[in-house]
Motif scaffolding. Structure first.
Motif, PDB file in Angstrom:
ATOM      1  N   ARG A   1       0.826  -1.204   0.000  1.00  0.00           N
ATOM      2  CA  ARG A   1       0.000   0.000   0.000  1.00  0.00           C
ATOM      3  C   ARG A   1       0.865   1.261   0.000  1.00  0.00           C
ATOM      4  N   GLU A   2       1.931   1.227   0.751  1.00  0.00           N
ATOM      5  CA  GLU A   2       2.821   2.382   0.809  1.00  0.00           C
ATOM      6  C   GLU A   2       3.453   2.651  -0.550  1.00  0.00           C
ATOM      7  N   ARG A   3       3.877   1.604  -1.220  1.00  0.00           N
ATOM      8  CA  ARG A   3       4.482   1.780  -2.547  1.00  0.00           C
ATOM      9  C   ARG A   3       3.455   2.281  -3.556  1.00  0.00           C
ATOM     10  N   LEU A   4       2.225   1.806  -3.448  1.00  0.00           N
ATOM     11  CA  LEU A   4       1.170   2.302  -4.326  1.00  0.00           C
ATOM     12  C   LEU A   4       0.895   3.775  -4.066  1.00  0.00           C
ATOM     13  N   ALA A   5       0.862   4.164  -2.813  1.00  0.00           N
ATOM     14  CA  ALA A   5       0.581   5.551  -2.458  1.00  0.00           C
ATOM     15  C   ALA A   5       1.674   6.494  -2.941  1.00  0.00           C
ATOM     16  N   ARG A   6       2.915   6.025  -2.925  1.00  0.00           N
ATOM     17  CA  ARG A   6       4.031   6.848  -3.392  1.00  0.00           C
ATOM     18  C   ARG A   6       4.035   6.979  -4.905  1.00  0.00           C
ATOM     19  N   GLY A   7       3.389   6.028  -5.586  1.00  0.00           N
ATOM     20  CA  GLY A   7       3.456   5.997  -7.047  1.00  0.00           C
ATOM     21  C   GLY A   7       4.562   5.048  -7.445  1.00  0.00           C
ATOM     22  N   THR A   8       4.262   4.128  -8.340  1.00  0.00           N
ATOM     23  CA  THR A   8       5.226   3.080  -8.677  1.00  0.00           C
ATOM     24  C   THR A   8       6.283   3.535  -9.662  1.00  0.00           C
TER      25      THR A   8
ATOM     26  N   PRO B   1      -2.673   0.677 -13.298  1.00  0.00           N
ATOM     27  CA  PRO B   1      -2.702   1.076 -11.877  1.00  0.00           C
ATOM     28  C   PRO B   1      -3.958   0.616 -11.149  1.00  0.00           C
ATOM     29  N   GLU B   2      -5.115   0.695 -11.824  1.00  0.00           N
ATOM     30  CA  GLU B   2      -6.350   0.300 -11.153  1.00  0.00           C
ATOM     31  C   GLU B   2      -6.409  -1.204 -10.912  1.00  0.00           C
ATOM     32  N   VAL B   3      -5.774  -1.984 -11.803  1.00  0.00           N
ATOM     33  CA  VAL B   3      -5.728  -3.434 -11.609  1.00  0.00           C
ATOM     34  C   VAL B   3      -4.840  -3.778 -10.422  1.00  0.00           C
ATOM     35  N   LEU B   4      -3.684  -3.148 -10.352  1.00  0.00           N
ATOM     36  CA  LEU B   4      -2.777  -3.392  -9.233  1.00  0.00           C
ATOM     37  C   LEU B   4      -3.414  -2.951  -7.920  1.00  0.00           C
TER      38      LEU B   4
ATOM     39  N   GLU C   1      -5.785  -3.854  -2.665  1.00  0.00           N
ATOM     40  CA  GLU C   1      -6.794  -3.348  -1.733  1.00  0.00           C
ATOM     41  C   GLU C   1      -7.988  -4.276  -1.551  1.00  0.00           C
ATOM     42  N   ASP C   2      -8.189  -5.212  -2.467  1.00  0.00           N
ATOM     43  CA  ASP C   2      -9.356  -6.083  -2.348  1.00  0.00           C
ATOM     44  C   ASP C   2      -8.952  -7.557  -2.187  1.00  0.00           C
ATOM     45  N   LEU C   3      -8.250  -8.094  -3.198  1.00  0.00           N
ATOM     46  CA  LEU C   3      -7.904  -9.512  -3.131  1.00  0.00           C
ATOM     47  C   LEU C   3      -6.961  -9.817  -1.975  1.00  0.00           C
ATOM     48  N   ALA C   4      -5.929  -9.012  -1.795  1.00  0.00           N
ATOM     49  CA  ALA C   4      -4.920  -9.307  -0.769  1.00  0.00           C
ATOM     50  C   ALA C   4      -5.490  -9.334   0.646  1.00  0.00           C
TER      51      ALA C   4
END
Length: 267
Positions: free
Chosen positions: A165-172, A238-241, A246-249
């Motif tokens: 989540r942190e890496r997603l929030a920072r932008g990949t 991005p929306e798939v990742l 956020e949902d499957l994990a």
């Protein structure tokens, strides 16, 4: 071996062999053996192993990585890790057949420890192919696809989610592919080991893993198939990742804990 990855006694069969290495990767394996010997002398190196698609015979030139595990006679030092990183980088640069990869370092004592018996020990005994030195698998038990094995291999999935989540929030950015690869592979493998005891076998094939999972959790089947696709390509919108993280994990981590419990804490 049975069609479920077990030997005739019902234990998980070792999945790789040097005889299965594709011809295109034979020079890579030979060079790896030489470089390991040059970088880690006999007083330091106990044994070396290949794992992943190359010893399974499924590697594709220009797409597959080179994965190595080294068991040392003592705990790895910072200098050892620097040498291992340089070794991996040199092989990656020398051979266009391989795209990335890495060198895992552990002490012989850690591999054989009771704490790692159903995680790192199982990994070496069942998923690693001997390359140099004494095979530590001979000093480890044989393994069945049990709930204990499921718990100790992937029962810490929840701990990985905050970092994702942190890496997603920072932008990949340029690391999008690496994040997609690590997230999706971990989810597919955890999805498979969640149902592994019920299915009664072992596979490292990501597509097969997703389909086996789908038999038991049809309501999550399409998400897991998406994760398997991302794992094979290392690309995702991005929306798939975000959906995977956020949902499957979170669902998978909660279900895993409910079914198998949490992995024994380390440290």
């Amino acid at each position: 071996m049975t069609d479920r990855g077990l030997d005739l006694d019902g234990y998980i069969a070792r999945e790789g062999a040097l005889s299965r290495v594709p011809d295109a990767f034979a020079p890579v394996v030979d060079a790896a053996r030489t470089r390991i010997t040059e970088s880690f002398g006999p007083s330091v190196l106990h044994s070396a192993y290949l794992y992943g698609s190359i010893p399974r015979g499924t590697a594709v030139p220009g797409r597959s990585d080179l994965d190595l595990l080294l068991a040392l006679r003592r705990e790895p030092t910072a200098a050892d890790r620097t040498a291992a990183a340089a070794l991996g980088a040199a092989l990656d640069a020398q051979f266009p057949q391989v795209v990335g990869g890495g060198v895992l370092l552990f002490s012989e004592a850690t591999v054989l420890s009771e704490l790692e018996r159903y995680d790192l020990g199982w990994f070496l005994a069942c998923l690693c192919t001997p390359l140099l030195g004494e095979d530590l698998a001979g000093r480890l038990p044989r393994y069945r696809p049990t709930s204990l094995l499921a718990r100790e291999t992937n029962g810490d999935l929840a701990a990985a989610i905050p970092g994702w989540r942190e890496r997603l929030a920072r932008g990949t950015g340029t690391g999008a592919g690496a994040l997609a690869r690590s997230v999706s592979r971990r989810l597919v493998r955890a999805g498979f080991t969640l149902v592994m005891p019920r299915w009664g076998g072992w596979t490292s094939d990501l597509t097969a893993s997703a389909e086996i999972f789908a038999r038991y959790y049809p309501e999550r089947a399409e998400q897991m198939r998406t994760a398997a696709t991302v794992a094979r390509t290392s690309t995702a919108e991005p929306e798939v990742l975000a959906l995977l993280v956020e949902d499957l994990a979170p669902w998978l981590a909660a279900e895993y804990t409910a079914v198998h419990g949490e992995k024994t804490p380390r440290g």
